[in-house]
Design an enzyme around this catalytic site. Sequence first.
Site, mmCIF file in Angstrom:
data_model
loop_
_atom_site.group_PDB
_atom_site.id
_atom_site.type_symbol
_atom_site.label_atom_id
_atom_site.label_comp_id
_atom_site.label_asym_id
_atom_site.label_seq_id
_atom_site.Cartn_x
_atom_site.Cartn_y
_atom_site.Cartn_z
ATOM 1 N N ASP A 212 0.905 -1.257 -0.113
ATOM 2 C CA ASP A 212 -0.064 -0.171 0.140
ATOM 3 C C ASP A 212 0.838 1.132 -0.111
ATOM 4 O O ASP A 212 1.733 1.362 0.831
ATOM 5 C CB ASP A 212 -0.904 0.019 1.315
ATOM 6 C CG ASP A 212 -2.023 0.867 1.246
ATOM 7 O OD1 ASP A 212 -2.919 0.859 0.620
ATOM 8 O OD2 ASP A 212 -1.473 2.283 1.705
ATOM 9 N N ASN A 220 -2.413 13.028 -3.881
ATOM 10 C CA ASN A 220 -3.723 13.454 -4.735
ATOM 11 C C ASN A 220 -4.112 14.839 -4.215
ATOM 12 O O ASN A 220 -4.221 15.689 -5.035
ATOM 13 C CB ASN A 220 -4.666 12.639 -4.507
ATOM 14 C CG ASN A 220 -4.625 11.389 -5.553
ATOM 15 O OD1 ASN A 220 -4.121 11.426 -6.545
ATOM 16 N ND2 ASN A 220 -5.208 10.223 -5.091
ATOM 17 N N ASP A 229 -2.167 9.593 -10.344
ATOM 18 C CA ASP A 229 -2.023 8.243 -11.455
ATOM 19 C C ASP A 229 -0.608 8.164 -11.928
ATOM 20 O O ASP A 229 -0.153 7.057 -12.189
ATOM 21 C CB ASP A 229 -2.814 8.858 -12.683
ATOM 22 C CG ASP A 229 -4.479 8.918 -12.326
ATOM 23 O OD1 ASP A 229 -4.799 8.509 -11.219
ATOM 24 O OD2 ASP A 229 -4.925 9.234 -13.384
ATOM 25 N N GLU A 255 -4.722 2.516 -4.013
ATOM 26 C CA GLU A 255 -3.436 2.532 -4.166
ATOM 27 C C GLU A 255 -2.601 1.342 -3.641
ATOM 28 O O GLU A 255 -1.728 1.424 -3.220
ATOM 29 C CB GLU A 255 -3.000 3.489 -3.265
ATOM 30 C CG GLU A 255 -3.011 3.566 -1.741
ATOM 31 C CD GLU A 255 -4.486 4.279 -1.537
ATOM 32 O OE1 GLU A 255 -4.803 4.768 -0.084
ATOM 33 O OE2 GLU A 255 -5.381 4.312 -2.413
#
Length: 340
Positions: A212, A220, A229, A255
Amino acid sequence: MKNHDLENSFKHLKNTIPLMLKHKIPAVPLNYALWYTYASNESESLNETLDHALQRNLPISDSKTRDLYRKHVADEQDVDVWELRHSLESMVIELSQSVQDTRSETRNFKSTMDTCMDDLAKVEREGLSMEEVMDLVRTLVSQTKQIRGSTLSFSTALNDAEREITRLRNQLEQSQQAALYDALTGLCNRRYFDEELAAYAMRPNMCLILADLDHFKKINDTHGHVMGDLVLKASAKKLQAACREGAQAFRFGGEEFAIIVPNSKLSVARQIAETMRRSIEKIGVRDKRTSEVLGGISASFGIAEMKAGMNPLALIEAADKQLYEAKNLGRNRVMPMSNG
């Protein structure tokens, strides 16, 4: 010549059916096409891949079969259509983000115009008597109002465009469910993972790694979803490159990633996870709009080993527990720390 071809076809047919029976492969058209190609030695790369799986006693899931068929048996037109669909989905994702960025800029522009209009109105209220100046001020105020109206109309058009993009994206996502790969990262998707893991049920000596990305929401929020991304893509590439011992990487969701390591003990999976962790630390992603390079990326890893009688859900829960522990201890680490 035709008789010779017919004899070869019959020979391959006789070899294909026993092979499928031996390895408990369901007799459906896709499986038959794949194993007929294998029996006829038409694809060296297919034979190498299947030989490797058979020698290591690895299961051949439905998703694995579809993947092998697409890579080694399907004609170029089939593959081109498949690639086009995923390229289109990636384009829609980027276009959607572009619309969101433009909307944000539009709102900022409207705010600036509102401030400008207030300042110009203030000049008028202060009673400057030069008629020429006042005519100019009135003209600017009028133009500003027009610009604000245009901005609001543009924002409405963007809202309509975004709704259309969302509709198209939903359609593509529904189509994506029948595919094998995640369009953004290129890794195998969650459906593929679920089928592969189910194929390993009741088989000891395999491990599951869950990874993770740390503080991904902050990436973000701070740098935008386009940069997010790019981080996902770069991380997926690092994970894929670090796969060995027959390991296979998947996008688990958001993620989070999953790596199946077949025929391996916890110590081997730990080495693979540690290599992945160090590799992700070296990622640097450049924002093309600002030339800013985003570094300091890290990931946490949790590992679990398949035990006799363990089902796939229990294995995922065990790996997730170790991942939670890695996060709890400060992130950017592999858990468990030892085999004990």
